[in-house]
Design a protein around this motif. Structure first.
Motif, PDB file in Angstrom:
ATOM      1  N   GLY A  86       0.848  -1.181   0.000  1.00 10.19           N
ATOM      2  CA  GLY A  86       0.000   0.000   0.000  1.00 10.19           C
ATOM      3  C   GLY A  86       0.880   1.226   0.000  1.00 10.19           C
ATOM      4  N   VAL A  87       0.745   2.088  -1.005  1.00  8.02           N
ATOM      5  CA  VAL A  87       1.646   3.230  -1.178  1.00  8.02           C
ATOM      6  C   VAL A  87       0.872   4.532  -1.028  1.00  8.02           C
ATOM      7  CG1 VAL A  87       3.289   4.378  -2.706  1.00  8.02           C
ATOM      8  CG2 VAL A  87       3.097   1.878  -2.741  1.00  8.02           C
ATOM      9  N   VAL A  88       1.358   5.407  -0.153  1.00  9.65           N
ATOM     10  CA  VAL A  88       0.826   6.763  -0.022  1.00  9.65           C
ATOM     11  C   VAL A  88       1.798   7.698  -0.727  1.00  9.65           C
ATOM     12  CG1 VAL A  88       0.092   8.588   1.558  1.00  9.65           C
ATOM     13  CG2 VAL A  88      -0.195   6.186   2.204  1.00  9.65           C
ATOM     14  N   PRO A  89       1.423   8.252  -1.900  1.00 10.63           N
ATOM     15  CA  PRO A  89       2.364   9.070  -2.676  1.00 10.63           C
ATOM     16  C   PRO A  89       2.504  10.476  -2.114  1.00 10.63           C
ATOM     17  CG  PRO A  89       0.251   9.014  -3.777  1.00 10.63           C
ATOM     18  CD  PRO A  89       0.115   8.123  -2.563  1.00 10.63           C
ATOM     19  N   VAL A 150      -4.188   8.055   2.386  1.00 12.63           N
ATOM     20  CA  VAL A 150      -3.751   7.037   3.342  1.00 12.63           C
ATOM     21  C   VAL A 150      -4.779   5.914   3.409  1.00 12.63           C
ATOM     22  CG1 VAL A 150      -3.188   6.568   5.754  1.00 12.63           C
ATOM     23  CG2 VAL A 150      -2.413   8.703   4.695  1.00 12.63           C
ATOM     24  N   ALA A 151      -6.050   6.280   3.482  1.00  6.76           N
ATOM     25  CA  ALA A 151      -7.109   5.266   3.536  1.00  6.76           C
ATOM     26  C   ALA A 151      -7.112   4.403   2.278  1.00  6.76           C
ATOM     27  CB  ALA A 151      -8.467   5.944   3.715  1.00  6.76           C
ATOM     28  N   GLN A 152      -6.914   5.016   1.114  1.00  3.98           N
ATOM     29  CA  GLN A 152      -6.880   4.253  -0.137  1.00  3.98           C
ATOM     30  C   GLN A 152      -5.721   3.261  -0.158  1.00  3.98           C
ATOM     31  OE1 GLN A 152      -7.058   7.702  -2.894  1.00  3.98           O
ATOM     32  NE2 GLN A 152      -8.803   6.656  -3.826  1.00  3.98           N
ATOM     33  N   ALA A 153      -4.589   3.677   0.398  1.00  5.04           N
ATOM     34  CA  ALA A 153      -3.426   2.781   0.423  1.00  5.04           C
ATOM     35  C   ALA A 153      -3.653   1.588   1.343  1.00  5.04           C
ATOM     36  CB  ALA A 153      -2.189   3.552   0.871  1.00  5.04           C
ATOM     37  N   LEU A 154      -4.523   1.747   2.341  1.00  7.53           N
ATOM     38  CA  LEU A 154      -4.726   0.705   3.348  1.00  7.53           C
ATOM     39  C   LEU A 154      -5.993  -0.102   3.144  1.00  7.53           C
ATOM     40  CD1 LEU A 154      -3.766   2.759   6.538  1.00  7.53           C
ATOM     41  CD2 LEU A 154      -2.320   1.211   5.242  1.00  7.53           C
ATOM     42  N   VAL A 155      -6.817   0.265   2.161  1.00  9.89           N
ATOM     43  CA  VAL A 155      -8.158  -0.303   2.061  1.00  9.89           C
ATOM     44  C   VAL A 155      -8.136  -1.800   1.751  1.00  9.89           C
ATOM     45  CG1 VAL A 155      -8.585   0.121  -0.401  1.00  9.89           C
ATOM     46  CG2 VAL A 155     -10.478   0.288   1.244  1.00  9.89           C
ATOM     47  N   HIS A 156      -7.087  -2.301   1.110  1.00 11.31           N
ATOM     48  CA  HIS A 156      -7.004  -3.740   0.815  1.00 11.31           C
ATOM     49  C   HIS A 156      -6.174  -4.490   1.848  1.00 11.31           C
ATOM     50  CE1 HIS A 156      -3.457  -1.952  -1.045  1.00 11.31           C
ATOM     51  NE2 HIS A 156      -2.914  -3.139  -1.176  1.00 11.31           N
ATOM     52  N   ARG A 157      -5.902  -3.845   2.989  1.00 13.72           N
ATOM     53  CA  ARG A 157      -5.173  -4.443   4.115  1.00 13.72           C
ATOM     54  C   ARG A 157      -3.804  -5.000   3.695  1.00 13.72           C
ATOM     55  NH1 ARG A 157      -8.572  -5.876   8.661  1.00 13.72           N
ATOM     56  NH2 ARG A 157     -10.757  -5.441   8.246  1.00 13.72           N
ATOM     57  N   PRO A 158      -2.960  -4.183   3.097  1.00 17.36           N
ATOM     58  CA  PRO A 158      -1.645  -4.681   2.674  1.00 17.36           C
ATOM     59  C   PRO A 158      -0.732  -4.908   3.877  1.00 17.36           C
ATOM     60  CG  PRO A 158      -1.731  -2.318   2.384  1.00 17.36           C
ATOM     61  CD  PRO A 158      -3.110  -2.742   2.812  1.00 17.36           C
ATOM     62  N   PRO A 159       0.103  -5.940   3.851  1.00 12.22           N
ATOM     63  CA  PRO A 159       1.047  -6.153   4.959  1.00 12.22           C
ATOM     64  C   PRO A 159       2.219  -5.174   4.959  1.00 12.22           C
ATOM     65  CG  PRO A 159       1.359  -7.817   3.269  1.00 12.22           C
ATOM     66  CD  PRO A 159       0.141  -7.038   2.861  1.00 12.22           C
ATOM     67  N   VAL A 160       2.455  -4.513   3.810  1.00 10.15           N
ATOM     68  CA  VAL A 160       3.558  -3.554   3.697  1.00 10.15           C
ATOM     69  C   VAL A 160       2.991  -2.188   3.326  1.00 10.15           C
ATOM     70  CG1 VAL A 160       5.716  -2.973   2.534  1.00 10.15           C
ATOM     71  CG2 VAL A 160       5.149  -5.373   2.971  1.00 10.15           C
ATOM     72  N   ILE A 161       3.331  -1.171   4.106  1.00 11.52           N
ATOM     73  CA  ILE A 161       2.837   0.187   3.897  1.00 11.52           C
ATOM     74  C   ILE A 161       4.017   1.094   3.575  1.00 11.52           C
ATOM     75  CG2 ILE A 161       1.559   2.100   4.922  1.00 11.52           C
ATOM     76  CD1 ILE A 161       0.474   0.004   6.980  1.00 11.52           C
ATOM     77  N   LEU A 163       5.038   5.017   2.956  1.00  9.48           N
ATOM     78  CA  LEU A 163       4.591   6.395   3.177  1.00  9.48           C
ATOM     79  C   LEU A 163       5.660   7.337   2.630  1.00  9.48           C
ATOM     80  CD1 LEU A 163       3.505   5.915   6.917  1.00  9.48           C
ATOM     81  CD2 LEU A 163       2.015   5.890   4.914  1.00  9.48           C
ATOM     82  N   ASP A 164       5.364   7.968   1.499  1.00 17.16           N
ATOM     83  CA  ASP A 164       6.318   8.858   0.838  1.00 17.16           C
ATOM     84  C   ASP A 164       5.969  10.304   1.187  1.00 17.16           C
ATOM     85  OD1 ASP A 164       8.314   9.853  -0.741  1.00 17.16           O
ATOM     86  OD2 ASP A 164       7.410   9.308  -2.656  1.00 17.16           O
ATOM     87  N   GLU A 165       6.690  10.871   2.142  1.00 17.01           N
ATOM     88  CA  GLU A 165       6.445  12.234   2.629  1.00 17.01           C
ATOM     89  C   GLU A 165       4.964  12.426   2.996  1.00 17.01           C
ATOM     90  OE1 GLU A 165       8.737  14.420   3.159  1.00 17.01           O
ATOM     91  OE2 GLU A 165      10.454  13.643   2.038  1.00 17.01           O
ATOM     92  N   PRO A 166       4.410  11.594   3.880  1.00 15.96           N
ATOM     93  CA  PRO A 166       2.962  11.642   4.124  1.00 15.96           C
ATOM     94  C   PRO A 166       2.495  12.881   4.868  1.00 15.96           C
ATOM     95  CG  PRO A 166       4.002  10.166   5.693  1.00 15.96           C
ATOM     96  CD  PRO A 166       5.079  10.576   4.711  1.00 15.96           C
TER      97      PRO A 166
END
Length: 314
Positions: A86-89, A150-161, A163-166
């Motif tokens: 899950g990537v937060v750009p 952030v919610a979009q990056a986590l919505v599929h419950r990824p084990p790896v998150i 965060l790029d300059e969140p």
């Protein structure tokens, strides 16, 4: 098996038709991030952080080397690798035609996740978005849009998150909300990779730090080990005018606040004597332990000056 593995990753961008030579953004970068780790990737602008994350996310191809997420190659097994991630750009990217809840449902569908409303509700509540669930994305402030990313990056419950300059350009409330939620996910076993220019955040959150400089990994160690490696304390004080040139060369100056690395009591007294001789008024004198920002500056200086202390690697 590591959560993320970078093996001899290099990235070269072709020169322009105008004659610019090729640019090497990453130079043989290798490191692993363990499952459940909170890892900080630091570096100045142009160091290669975004290039590395783009390769990890499958948005760019490495010129050489291999990247894997939970053992899945990001190119050869891209579908499974991306399900784990899950990537937060950095950029605020959003679809202007949907409200917040619809955007999260659509994002769930991209990963084949059905009947996800319970988790979506938890994300909305945890990120302070519950009262914005029916709002169109165009109506949200920049900070609220950041929360939706952030919610979009986590919505599929990824084990790896990732965060790029969140927290770039966001308020204190959002930072606290975000870090409380991400810290909770990390305690539950999620792996977190963070890039940030707010080094106090990295020091407080990350168990291990990697530092990039001009595409090369110049430091890689536990956060506590990096802090122990600092060669000095820091003398901090305020002055009413500019420092003498000799002191200004080694000082970190922010407005009236001056910070100088100091090995011991004698060096501290020499600094203060030099300031007094220059006719400056000194206020609010304190001595503190070096923090991650001091270590970062020391490591970057070592890369410019071969006589400076060498960077840590582990």
């Amino acid at each position: 098996m590591p959560a993320i593995s970078f093996q001899s990753v290099s990235k070269t961008y072709a020169g322009s038709k105008g004659g610019n030579s090729p640019f090497r953004a990453l130079d043989d970068v290798s490191f692993d991030i363990a499952e459940g780790e909170f890892f900080g990737l630091l570096g100045p602008n142009g160091a290669g952080k975004t290039s590395l994350i783009s390769i990890l996310a499958g948005l760019s191809r490495a010129s050489s080397g291999r990247v894997a997420v939970h053992g899945h190659d990001v190119q050869g097994d891209f579908a499974e690798a991306r399900r784990k991630l899950g990537v937060v750009p950095q950029e605020l990217v959003f679809d202007p035609f949907f409200n917040v809840r619809e955007a999260l449902r659509i994002q769930s569908g991209y990963f084949g996740v059905r009947n996800n409303d319970a988790w979506i509700d938890e994300l909305l509540e945890s990120l302070g978005l519950a009262d914005k669930a029916q709002s169109n994305m165009r109506q949200l402030s920049g900070g609220m849009k950041r929360r939706v990313l952030v919610a979009q990056a986590l919505v599929h419950r990824p084990p790896v998150i990732v965060l790029d300059e969140p927290t770039a350009g966001v308020d204190v409330e959002l930072r606290q909300t975000l870090w409380q939620f991400i810290a909770r996910l990390n305690k539950q076993g999620h792996t977190v990779l963070l890039t940030t220019h707010y080094l106090e955040e990295a020091e407080a959150l990350c168990t291990r730090i990697g530092m990039l400089k001009q595409g090369r990994m110049v430091a890689l160690a536990e956060t506590s080990e990096l802090l122990r490696s600092a060669s000095s304390n820091v003398l901090r004080f305020k002055v009413d005018r500019e420092l003498p040139p000799a002191l200004a060369l080694t000082a970190r100056v922010t407005g009236r606040i001056v910070q100088l690395p100091a090995q011991g009591a004698l060096e501290i007294e020499q600094y203060l004597a030099a300031v007094r001789q220059a006719g400056l008024t000194v206020e609010d004198v304190e001595i503190r332990k070096a923090d991650l920002e001091d270590v970062f500056l020391q490591v970057m200086a070592a890369e410019r000056n071969p006589t400076a202390p060498m960077a840590l690697t582990a």
